[in-house]
Design a protein around this motif. Sequence first.
Motif, PDB file in Angstrom:
ATOM      1  N   GLU A   1       0.834  -1.199   0.000  1.00 30.67           N
ATOM      2  CA  GLU A   1       0.000   0.000   0.000  1.00 30.67           C
ATOM      3  C   GLU A   1       0.872   1.254   0.000  1.00 30.67           C
ATOM      4  OE1 GLU A   1      -2.888   0.053   3.151  1.00 30.67           O
ATOM      5  OE2 GLU A   1      -3.264   2.179   2.774  1.00 30.67           O
ATOM      6  N   GLN A   2       1.885   1.229   0.853  1.00 32.96           N
ATOM      7  CA  GLN A   2       2.797   2.374   0.948  1.00 32.96           C
ATOM      8  C   GLN A   2       3.490   2.646  -0.386  1.00 32.96           C
ATOM      9  OE1 GLN A   2       4.544   4.057   3.777  1.00 32.96           O
ATOM     10  NE2 GLN A   2       6.111   4.908   2.441  1.00 32.96           N
ATOM     11  N   LYS A   3       3.995   1.561  -0.991  1.00 31.03           N
ATOM     12  CA  LYS A   3       4.734   1.733  -2.256  1.00 31.03           C
ATOM     13  C   LYS A   3       3.794   2.192  -3.372  1.00 31.03           C
ATOM     14  CE  LYS A   3       8.476   0.197  -0.435  1.00 31.03           C
ATOM     15  NZ  LYS A   3       9.438   1.211   0.030  1.00 31.03           N
ATOM     16  N   PHE A   4       2.577   1.670  -3.295  1.00 34.38           N
ATOM     17  CA  PHE A   4       1.607   2.027  -4.333  1.00 34.38           C
ATOM     18  C   PHE A   4       1.286   3.520  -4.257  1.00 34.38           C
ATOM     19  CE2 PHE A   4      -2.622   2.357  -6.207  1.00 34.38           C
ATOM     20  CZ  PHE A   4      -2.415   1.688  -7.399  1.00 34.38           C
ATOM     21  N   VAL A   5       1.072   3.998  -3.021  1.00 33.73           N
ATOM     22  CA  VAL A   5       0.784   5.429  -2.872  1.00 33.73           C
ATOM     23  C   VAL A   5       1.975   6.266  -3.328  1.00 33.73           C
ATOM     24  CG1 VAL A   5       0.315   7.256  -1.213  1.00 33.73           C
ATOM     25  CG2 VAL A   5      -0.895   5.088  -1.056  1.00 33.73           C
ATOM     26  N   GLU A   6       3.177   5.810  -2.965  1.00 33.24           N
ATOM     27  CA  GLU A   6       4.380   6.525  -3.415  1.00 33.24           C
ATOM     28  C   GLU A   6       4.424   6.610  -4.933  1.00 33.24           C
ATOM     29  OE1 GLU A   6       7.563   5.468   0.115  1.00 33.24           O
ATOM     30  OE2 GLU A   6       7.922   4.728  -1.910  1.00 33.24           O
TER      31      GLU A   6
ATOM     32  N   GLN B   1       7.569 -11.844  -6.282  1.00 35.96           N
ATOM     33  CA  GLN B   1       7.849 -10.476  -5.845  1.00 35.96           C
ATOM     34  C   GLN B   1       7.860  -9.517  -7.031  1.00 35.96           C
ATOM     35  OE1 GLN B   1      11.386 -10.621  -3.405  1.00 35.96           O
ATOM     36  NE2 GLN B   1      10.280  -9.562  -1.775  1.00 35.96           N
ATOM     37  N   ILE B   2       8.446  -9.983  -8.143  1.00 31.95           N
ATOM     38  CA  ILE B   2       8.450  -9.132  -9.340  1.00 31.95           C
ATOM     39  C   ILE B   2       7.006  -8.815  -9.724  1.00 31.95           C
ATOM     40  CG2 ILE B   2       9.037  -9.013 -11.784  1.00 31.95           C
ATOM     41  CD1 ILE B   2      11.444 -10.765 -11.201  1.00 31.95           C
ATOM     42  N   LEU B   3       6.170  -9.880  -9.709  1.00 27.47           N
ATOM     43  CA  LEU B   3       4.767  -9.680 -10.092  1.00 27.47           C
ATOM     44  C   LEU B   3       4.055  -8.763  -9.105  1.00 27.47           C
ATOM     45  CD1 LEU B   3       3.661 -13.211 -11.291  1.00 27.47           C
ATOM     46  CD2 LEU B   3       4.140 -11.178 -12.654  1.00 27.47           C
ATOM     47  N   LEU B   4       4.423  -8.866  -7.852  1.00 28.20           N
ATOM     48  CA  LEU B   4       3.775  -8.028  -6.837  1.00 28.20           C
ATOM     49  C   LEU B   4       4.019  -6.546  -7.127  1.00 28.20           C
ATOM     50  CD1 LEU B   4       2.128  -8.313  -4.239  1.00 28.20           C
ATOM     51  CD2 LEU B   4       4.260  -8.050  -2.963  1.00 28.20           C
ATOM     52  N   GLY B   5       5.183  -6.247  -7.732  1.00 30.97           N
ATOM     53  CA  GLY B   5       5.424  -4.868  -8.141  1.00 30.97           C
ATOM     54  C   GLY B   5       4.818  -4.575  -9.499  1.00 30.97           C
ATOM     55  N   ALA B   6       4.899  -5.565 -10.390  1.00 33.54           N
ATOM     56  CA  ALA B   6       4.532  -5.325 -11.788  1.00 33.54           C
ATOM     57  C   ALA B   6       3.020  -5.240 -11.977  1.00 33.54           C
ATOM     58  CB  ALA B   6       5.123  -6.415 -12.672  1.00 33.54           C
ATOM     59  N   ILE B   7       2.288  -6.167 -11.342  1.00 38.59           N
ATOM     60  CA  ILE B   7       0.839  -6.205 -11.591  1.00 38.59           C
ATOM     61  C   ILE B   7       0.152  -4.904 -11.158  1.00 38.59           C
ATOM     62  CG2 ILE B   7      -1.325  -7.363 -10.959  1.00 38.59           C
ATOM     63  CD1 ILE B   7       0.173  -9.998 -11.143  1.00 38.59           C
TER      64      ILE B   7
ATOM     65  N   LEU C   1      -2.278   0.072 -12.593  1.00 44.02           N
ATOM     66  CA  LEU C   1      -2.299   1.526 -12.443  1.00 44.02           C
ATOM     67  C   LEU C   1      -2.270   2.207 -13.808  1.00 44.02           C
ATOM     68  CD1 LEU C   1      -2.196   4.074 -10.735  1.00 44.02           C
ATOM     69  CD2 LEU C   1       0.272   3.789 -10.543  1.00 44.02           C
ATOM     70  N   ALA C   2      -1.387   1.703 -14.687  1.00 47.92           N
ATOM     71  CA  ALA C   2      -1.279   2.295 -16.024  1.00 47.92           C
ATOM     72  C   ALA C   2      -2.608   2.171 -16.768  1.00 47.92           C
ATOM     73  CB  ALA C   2      -0.158   1.625 -16.811  1.00 47.92           C
TER      74      ALA C   2
END
Lengths: 544, 378
Positions: free
Chosen positions: A184-189, A508-514, A519-520
């Motif tokens: 959540e934190q990274k997403f908001v960032e 973990q890659i997917l957790l960032g990528a998806i 978002l895009a």
Amino acid sequence: MNRIAMLGGLIAGLGFFFLPTLALKPNRLAPGTSFNLFEFQGDDRYLVLFVLALLPILLSFRHDVESRGWLLVGTGSLLFVLTLVLPAGAGRLLLETPEAFLDGGAFIRNPRILPAGAIATGLLGAYVTLFAGVRDLAKVEVQTWLQALATWLAPIVTLLLLLNGTFDVYSIMVEFYANGAALEQKFVEHLMFVFISLGVGFVVGVGLGLWASRDERLAPIILYAVGIIQTIPSLALFGVLLVPLARLGDQSFLATAGFFGIALVVAVALAGSYALLADREPGRVRIVHLIATAIGAAVPLALFVGVLVSFVFRLANVGFTSGAYGDTTGTILVLLLAALATWGVGRWFVPDESRWRRGLKVANWSLSAATAVAVVVLFVQASGSNRVLGGVESLSALTIRDLGVSGIGVAPALIALTLYSLLPLVRNTYAGLNNVDLAIIDSGRGMGMTPSQRFFQIELPLAFPVIMAGVRNAGVALVGIGTVATVIGAGGLGDFVIQGIVNTSIDQILLGAIPAIALALVLDAVLRGVEGLLTSPGIRQVQQ
Amino acid sequence: MIEFQNVVKRFPDGFTAVKGLNLTVHDGEITVFIGPSGCGKTTSMRMVNRLLSITEGKILVEGRDNRDFPAEELRRKIGYAIQQIGLFPHFTVLDNIAVVPRMLGWEESRIRKRVDELLDLVGLDPDINRDKYPRQLSGGQQQRVGVARALGADPPIMLMDEPFGAIDPITREVLQEEFLAIQQEIGKTIIFVTHDIDEAIKMGDRIAILRDGALEQYDTPDNILAHPKDRFVRDFVGSDRSLKRLGLVRVSELMDPESKPLVRMRDSTDKARQVIEEHKVRSAFVVDDEGVLKGWVDLDGIRHAPNSLIDAMMEADFHEIGVRKGNTAREALSAMVARGFRITPVVDKNGRLVGSITLKALQDLAEQEWSEEEATAS
């Protein structure tokens, strides 16, 4: 015959036949064992998927378009949902006795179920089938809301199942639960990276595009300059910014403020003299004067904006992600939604001459103002946190670094992202304004419109779709480039990706990528929606 | 009234487009500016509402120097229509026409009324077209909206720069006729720029022929055709100017109300032969008891059916063979050429014969013009 549906069936069917559906991994890092759809414990109900996958091929031969459309929509939607649901069930069975399915030597600790290739092709095939079906429905002019329902039913059901925990067995969900708060934190960032740099880029880019469209001689220079920026690799740009920003960070706040004060005077003097004298100067003098003005005004301005934006970012980050100001954040959200609602209702549901119009306008203005006030309140609250100013004792001890500007971190990331957003914004603004038919502008002039009336009533609305295309372009690109900002310690979703690469952990890659992909897509859809709502129907079709 | 006083326009590159123009545009008239390209006709027009600045001299609009007003205020009082129409594609028809009234701060209800009124005037159904966007209209409809928009705030003066230039010839004719009818009603002071001499003759109360930024001749269409000032004007109006002039003269001016070689349907063929010989014509017109034209009879016909006039006559509808007083001499000539007559009947709206017009009368008109010219040349 519906060729697209046939393609969908082939993609899904061949995928389930040839590709593995699941992989069972003995632990987070070790490679696992793959399972084909036909290898699941001899349990025949999984074969339903295979039959469903082949069904579109048969359906594609139907002649009656309407019934074919509905059948394809049904099949596609069911296939979409079941492609995720059924393997999840199989995965749970695998996890009950993982030893039975793995090599004897495997180190089994928190075994995981990884969705494999056939699930991807299954979803793709299902989506293609669904698309083919909706196209059929559009052909026979089924009502629009039914088409929309047909399109969105499967994704919505999937989302509900996701929230219900049906897919928790998949390793990506395991990873999500382990990192939920951080996500959540990274997403908001990440969101803030995109929004702040897009916002600053919008102001600067549209301004430059406007300037270019007004000055023929300057246009190639501006377009060339923003084009050059785009060619610098993002990593290199971060590196280039490192040293000057580190230096800037060392400066004391008071000295910098003084510098900005002087720079402001110089900038105003230069700009004023240019505005007054440029027309009377010979060409060469004029160019030198122009360059001096641009540098003298732009550089301090850019520095000032950079510092301001970095500080606002820090405030917003603390305010929105620390969780300490939940009440204010909630208030902002409610006010914002209410402001949007009054605006929308006033615009689309209340006729021009209605006396409710005025009331709604007043309500909209007050709500917008209240939203702004609430944001300021949040920032003031957040500025009290020692995460913002780091417990600085006195104003004279305050450095620029304390405001959030340093060689690594958020400041260079925001600057770089803003610079990257410029090309599509400048180019599209310039093209949009330049393509407005001169006869239209001439008739506006001939009717006695002032320059600002012409700009706001004619040029801007006509260029708007093109400018918005640039905003979309920039926004989607920024979501992607934003992931690179992790390498200079700026945070964002890239953190997961880079950790995943270091750990060779696909989850973990997917957790960032998806989330980045989502978002895009959402950003593009939202901006498209805004563009559609704000574009006059008189020019909407032409721009497609 | 618009008055050009020694108006000069020099562009920054040194090109002088208008060289000392003196000219008065009269109230309630359509004054056409015409000339070859580069003659300064559009430049002169655009100086009136100050879309172009005046280098020297001045332009008086309703008695005042047009530089006394702020440019925007001046332009809002002057209707403006151009060839490319320039409708705002993102505005509805209503919003387009409402541009100037809104800038002038009219009440919304008054604007709506005015828009409906204007749409009616230009022949578009307000209820159907008010909320359409320009791209939903045909070229002709768009130009009608363009004219309605120029009339939006009921300006006393209008500037029209080849307003029908980009429209197919058939629609153009229709729009020209319609606009003349509208002008009958509204009586605006109009400067109308065109490069088409036929349009100039048709639309203009007066024509100003410009050449290289100077006024060559300024007169009514009839006078310009009858008395072109010099070779340039003569070439410009074209070698068929006599024919063009016939387009300006009405049948009523040339017809002979006495000369009526006519017989009644129940008369004998002998009577018909007698009438033909008496009037020295090839054929006589045949009318019924009410005097309505029913056809004609000639000697050939009488020879084939000597006993019955009804059998001998050629029946024809009076709309086809007759012309009306309001028709142009050119139309009368066309009717003669088409049927090989030297004489054409003139009828009223019920088809009753009121006179005739002869080929000779048309030739006399042209001859008189040539002799006048010789007189001035010598």
